[in-house]
Scaffold this active site. Structure first.
Site, PDB file in Angstrom:
ATOM      1  CE1 TYR A  53      -4.128   0.909  -0.315  1.00 34.54           C
ATOM      2  CE2 TYR A  53      -4.489  -1.212   0.507  1.00 34.54           C
ATOM      3  CZ  TYR A  53      -4.819  -0.210  -0.130  1.00 34.54           C
ATOM      4  OH  TYR A  53      -6.276  -0.279  -0.581  1.00 34.54           O
ATOM      5  CD  GLU A  55      -4.700   5.050   0.590  1.00 38.23           C
ATOM      6  OE1 GLU A  55      -4.858   5.815   1.745  1.00 38.23           O
ATOM      7  OE2 GLU A  55      -5.579   4.470   0.214  1.00 38.23           O
ATOM      8  CG  ASP A 199      -7.340  10.326 -24.743  1.00 40.80           C
ATOM      9  OD1 ASP A 199      -6.212   9.498 -24.898  1.00 40.80           O
ATOM     10  OD2 ASP A 199      -8.400   9.971 -24.741  1.00 40.80           O
ATOM     11  CB  THR A 225      -3.501   3.660 -22.645  1.00 42.97           C
ATOM     12  OG1 THR A 225      -3.031   3.619 -23.938  1.00 42.97           O
ATOM     13  CG2 THR A 225      -5.000   4.168 -22.331  1.00 42.97           C
ATOM     14  CE  LYS A 228      -6.217   1.781 -25.404  1.00 43.19           C
ATOM     15  NZ  LYS A 228      -7.046   2.841 -25.641  1.00 43.19           N
ATOM     16  NE  ARG A 234      -5.238  -4.286 -20.162  1.00 42.59           N
ATOM     17  CZ  ARG A 234      -5.649  -4.084 -21.380  1.00 42.59           C
ATOM     18  NH1 ARG A 234      -6.601  -3.079 -21.400  1.00 42.59           N
ATOM     19  NH2 ARG A 234      -5.218  -4.760 -22.459  1.00 42.59           N
TER      20      ARG A 234
END
Ligand SMILES: *Cc1c(COP(=O)(O)O)cnc(C)c1O
Length: 413
Positions: A53, A55, A199, A225, A228, A234
């Site tokens: 974790y 954060e 984008d 992304t 791609k 991903r």
């Protein structure tokens, strides 16, 4: 592929992964948004970094024990900045959609106007589809392609922007086969006081490879992304200028996400390093050259291509002159082992569930080492199925040839 523990603990899921491995190994993937990420990236994503974790951001976490993952994220950030030549990058977005959400939430208020590409002309769900958060929270006005050229008419877009006066102009798309004139988009946005989001989810790899105009110097925000054309894990990322950095970071966490996926962020770091190598430039040049060759072969075989061709890694075939629709074509080609996706085309009168087009792209095939002769062959295979009097039977006959090709062009193991 070795996963002894999984085979022991859950043979059912292990068998499904093996089935997917066989499917990827023995089919040609022409889905323009997909790619084959290198084994090193997959190894990182399967690592125990998934357990942590973290954060917050490096040096400012809400949990103890973050000294190692801090280094991982710092590395991803440093490599991302070097790769894209940007002032600031946030590598935490879990996906491209969340990268776009972060930009909208940081730069806009609910109800603000976004001017974005018509979904039927290539735009993405997050560019204002009505059931998507973007369509529900913002006032969406769309621009599209010209009916004559099937390309963006930048003069018309400039006029529309002056009328609409959007708070944000969004450039970039999922099924637009042409390069985007990012400099012109910046002029149009800034003339009307709008912020510009490019984008580049689809074409980030092309930008890095120097085969698509670079939006980073001209846009206020750039999202991408990483899975791609960039050929990484991903995920998503946001690039912005220094003055928006704090705002973007605060919007990603705690605004829209909790704990970052540290195993994926490590995968991003690895893929950024791979993308800095000269081979990656060559790969991107070959993706585009292959796409041109394949589109050219389809045109020679008599197919109508939307906008007449391509500048990128994808093109769209208009199936109307063949009296075919996308769903059937996708199914027939699928049974030959050629994986594609049905796609709406501009001014389509067919429903999105069975549109008039099919979208074809070369990133995955090129990652398997396909050259221009190979992609021309793939085009002839597609033609063979679509022109057959019995396409399903022809697909069955073609299947072994496709498998032979796949076996001689293996996926990364
Ligand atoms: C793929 C894509 C995205 C987002 O992708 P995710 O599936 O959410 O990772 C965003 N914008 C465009 C234009 C895309 O093509």
């Amino acid at each position: 592929m070795d996963f002894d523990a999984l085979t022991h603990d859950d043979p059912e899921v292990a068998e499904l992964i093996l089935a997917e491995h066989r499917r990827q190994r023995d089919t040609l993937d022409l889905i323009a948004s997909e790619n084959l990420c290198p084994r090193a990236v997959r190894e990182v994503m399967a690592s125990l970094l998934t357990d942590k974790y973290a954060e917050g951001y490096p040096g400012r976490r809400w949990y103890g024990g973050c000294e190692v993952v801090d280094e991982v994220e710092r590395l991803a950030i440093a490599r991302g900045k070097a790769l894209f030549g940007c002032e600031h990058i946030n590598v935490q977005p879990h996906s491209g959609s969340q990268a776009n959400m972060a930009v909208y939430f940081a730069a806009l208020e609910p109800g603000d106007t976004i001017l974005s590409m018509n979904l039927a002309h290539g735009g993405h769900l997050t560019h204002g589809q009505e059931s998507n958060f973007s369509g529900r929270l913002y006032r969406i006005v769309h621009y599209g392609v010209s009916p004559e050229t099937e390309r963006i008419d930048y003069d018309a877009l400039a006029r529309q922007a002056r009328e609409v006066r959007p708070a944000m102009l969004v450039g970039g798309a999922s099924s637009y086969p042409r390069a985007i004139d990012v400099a012109r988009m910046a002029d149009i946005a800034h003339d009307v006081g709008a912020r510009l989001l490019i984008d580049m989810a689809h074409f980030a790899g092309l930008v890095v490879g120097g085969v698509h105009p670079d939006p980073v110097p001209v846009a206020d925000f750039v999202t991408a992304t990483t899975h791609k054309t960039l050929r990484g894990p991903r995920g998503g990322l946001v690039i912005c200028k220094k003055e928006d950095a704090r705002h973007i970071d605060h919007t990603v966490f705690p605004g829209i996400q909790g704990g970052p996926l540290m195993h994926v962020i490590a995968g991003k770091a690895v893929s950024f390093a791979l993308a800095m190598a000269e081979e990656f430039r060559t790969y991107q040049q070959r993706v585009v050259a292959n796409c041109r060759a394949m589109a050219d072969e389809m045109a020679l075989l008599g197919y109508r291509l939307v906008s007449g061709g391509t500048d990128t890694h994808l093109f769209l075939v208009d199936l109307r002159p063949m009296h075919l629709t996308g769903a059937r074509v996708q199914a027939w080609l699928g049974s030959a082992g050629i994986v594609t996706n049905k796609n709406v085309i501009p001014f389509d009168d067919q429903p999105p569930s069975d549109p008039s087009g099919v979208r074809l792209g070369t990133p995955s095939l090129t990652s398997r080492g396909a050259d221009e002769a190979d992609v021309r062959q793939a085009a002839r295979w597609i033609d063979r199925v679509l022109r057959a009097s019995d396409p399903s039977a022809e697909a069955e006959r073609l299947r072994p040839e496709v498998v032979d090709f796949c076996r001689s062009h293996p996926i990364p193991e």
